[in-house]
Write an enzyme that holds these catalytic residues in place. Structure first.
Site, PDB file in Angstrom:
ATOM      1  N   CYS A 133       0.681  -1.281  -0.005  1.00 33.88           N
ATOM      2  CA  CYS A 133       0.117  -0.223  -0.001  1.00 33.88           C
ATOM      3  C   CYS A 133       0.828   1.178   0.063  1.00 33.88           C
ATOM      4  O   CYS A 133       0.486   2.321  -0.724  1.00 33.88           O
ATOM      5  CB  CYS A 133      -0.923  -0.038   1.295  1.00 33.88           C
ATOM      6  SG  CYS A 133      -0.207  -0.472   2.455  1.00 33.88           S
ATOM      7  N   HIS A 246      -3.056   6.309   4.547  1.00 37.57           N
ATOM      8  CA  HIS A 246      -1.569   6.359   4.867  1.00 37.57           C
ATOM      9  C   HIS A 246      -1.194   7.720   4.579  1.00 37.57           C
ATOM     10  O   HIS A 246      -1.401   8.310   3.304  1.00 37.57           O
ATOM     11  CB  HIS A 246      -0.804   5.376   4.069  1.00 37.57           C
ATOM     12  CG  HIS A 246      -0.924   3.919   4.471  1.00 37.57           C
ATOM     13  ND1 HIS A 246      -1.739   3.683   5.912  1.00 37.57           N
ATOM     14  CD2 HIS A 246      -0.544   2.544   4.148  1.00 37.57           C
ATOM     15  CE1 HIS A 246      -1.589   2.213   5.870  1.00 37.57           C
ATOM     16  NE2 HIS A 246      -0.955   1.626   4.856  1.00 37.57           N
TER      17      HIS A 246
END
Ligand code: A2P
Length: 340
Positions: A133, A246
């Site tokens: 990710c 994130h």
């Protein structure tokens, strides 16, 4: 031409990413003829919704893939390692979200905005890997800069949401937060330390070189996706008490001279990227803005005044969507449209 109809399977359908994969297949109106929802034996008896219908969750087995065209996997590395070859043997193409196959030279590692051409290599093993990710959102933003100005070195520090660890970690942050604000005792089971009101400079296992596996994934996967082993990359990955999204502080050094204004203009015209960069008006990318959508948000773009060709920026994306499920379904869509 009649649209192709694909028999699809989701392995790990009951997990955080697997569930989002199902939602992405619906949202992107994926041309599914049938869907198999697979998980461990613990989930047999559960039903999940797909396009309004309730679908039984079945146990993932070696023979689950007969008649399946594409299988999206997000059930952990060990499960992918064991079951992806059985799927491939039955003629099913696996798009795998785990780290099991990412660095296999016979397996393409794909971010559709960066290296969609690599999908052609799926014929070698019947497996396509979805990157980590943190790597996905970074290369979406950095690849256009690398193409135009050449990137010599990347220094990245991440601020990663707990959803990247899975459902249990989401529950642990919630439970610990609730316990602490109510002056109650709390449990710590997913992470080695409390995550609520804390930051852990530790994602995945530590290696002998002092880095974590997550940090080395960012190094090795970035080079593979951007198809350039000469880029120097160093990473520090940190888990923060955020549920979704994130964030990354990224410093780059380019070969050609480039200014913050050049980078801003380039990224404003980059598919998959949205620039939010008006700091005096408090406008910069936030995890809460990234959550629930598919763009990679970039802001705080500024010259690194300590070196001649340096740029600093802040890159944010939804780790479960673009960092995992969306990217996987985008790959499956290109595979369907161009190769099957
Ligand atoms: P289950 O719900 O039956 O345990 P998360 O990353 O959110 O924790 O989700 C992990 C996903 O992977 C879940 O769907 C989980 O199913 C699935 N999974 C874990 N281990 C296995 C296994 N050995 N076989 C099949 N599915 C598994």
């Amino acid at each position: 031409m009649a649209q192709k109809k694909i028999n699809i399977a989701v392995a790990g359908a009951t997990g955080a990413v697997g569930n989002q994969m199902i939602r992405c297949l619906e949202e992107m109106n994926f041309p599914a003829n049938s869907i198999q929802l697979l998980a461990s034996s613990r989930s047999v008896g559960r039903q999940l919704r797909f396009k309004g219908d309730l679908v039984d969750v079945k146990e993932l087995k070696e023979n689950s893939f007969k008649g399946v065209d594409i299988a999206l996997f997000s059930a952990g590395g060990g499960t992918s390692e064991k079951f992806a070859p059985f799927a491939a043997k039955d003629g099913c193409v696996v798009v795998d979200n785990s780290s099991a196959w990412r660095m296999d030279p016979q397996v393409p590692l794909v971010v559709p905005e960066v290296n969609p051409h690599a999908i052609a290599q799926h014929t070698e093993k019947g497996i396509i890997a979805n990157p980590n990710c943190s790597t996905i959102q970074m290369v979406v933003a950095l690849n256009p800069i690398h193409k135009k100005y050449g990137i010599k070195r990347i220094v990245v520090s991440t601020y990663q949401a707990v959803s990247g660890t899975g459902k249990k970690a989401i529950d642990e942050l919630f439970d610990q937060t609730r316990a602490i604000i109510n002056f109650l005792n709390y449990e710590t089971s997913v992470y080695p330390h409390r995550i609520a009101f804390n930051c852990l400079p530790h994602i995945d296992a530590f290696l002998d070189n002092g880095y974590t596996k997550e940090e080395m994934k960012m190094v090795n996967e970035t080079r593979k996706i951007m198809e350039d082993d000469s880029i120097g990359i160093t990473a520090t990955t940190v888990r923060v008490p955020v549920f979704f999204g994130h964030c990354e502080s990224v410093n780059i050094e380019t070969i050609e001279s480039v200014s913050a204004a050049d980078v801003k203009m380039l990224l404003e015209n980059t598919p998959g990227v949205r620039v939010i960069d008006d700091p005096k008006k408090n406008m910069y990318p936030l995890a809460i803005d990234a959550a629930g959508q598919d763009l990679t948000l970039v802001g705080r773009i500024r010259n690194d005044e300590s070196i001649p060709n340096g740029i600093n920026m802040w890159i944010v994306a939804d780790n479960i969507r673009k960092g995992a499920a969306t990217n996987t379904v985008q790959i499956a869509r290109i595979l369907t449209d161009e190769y099957l």
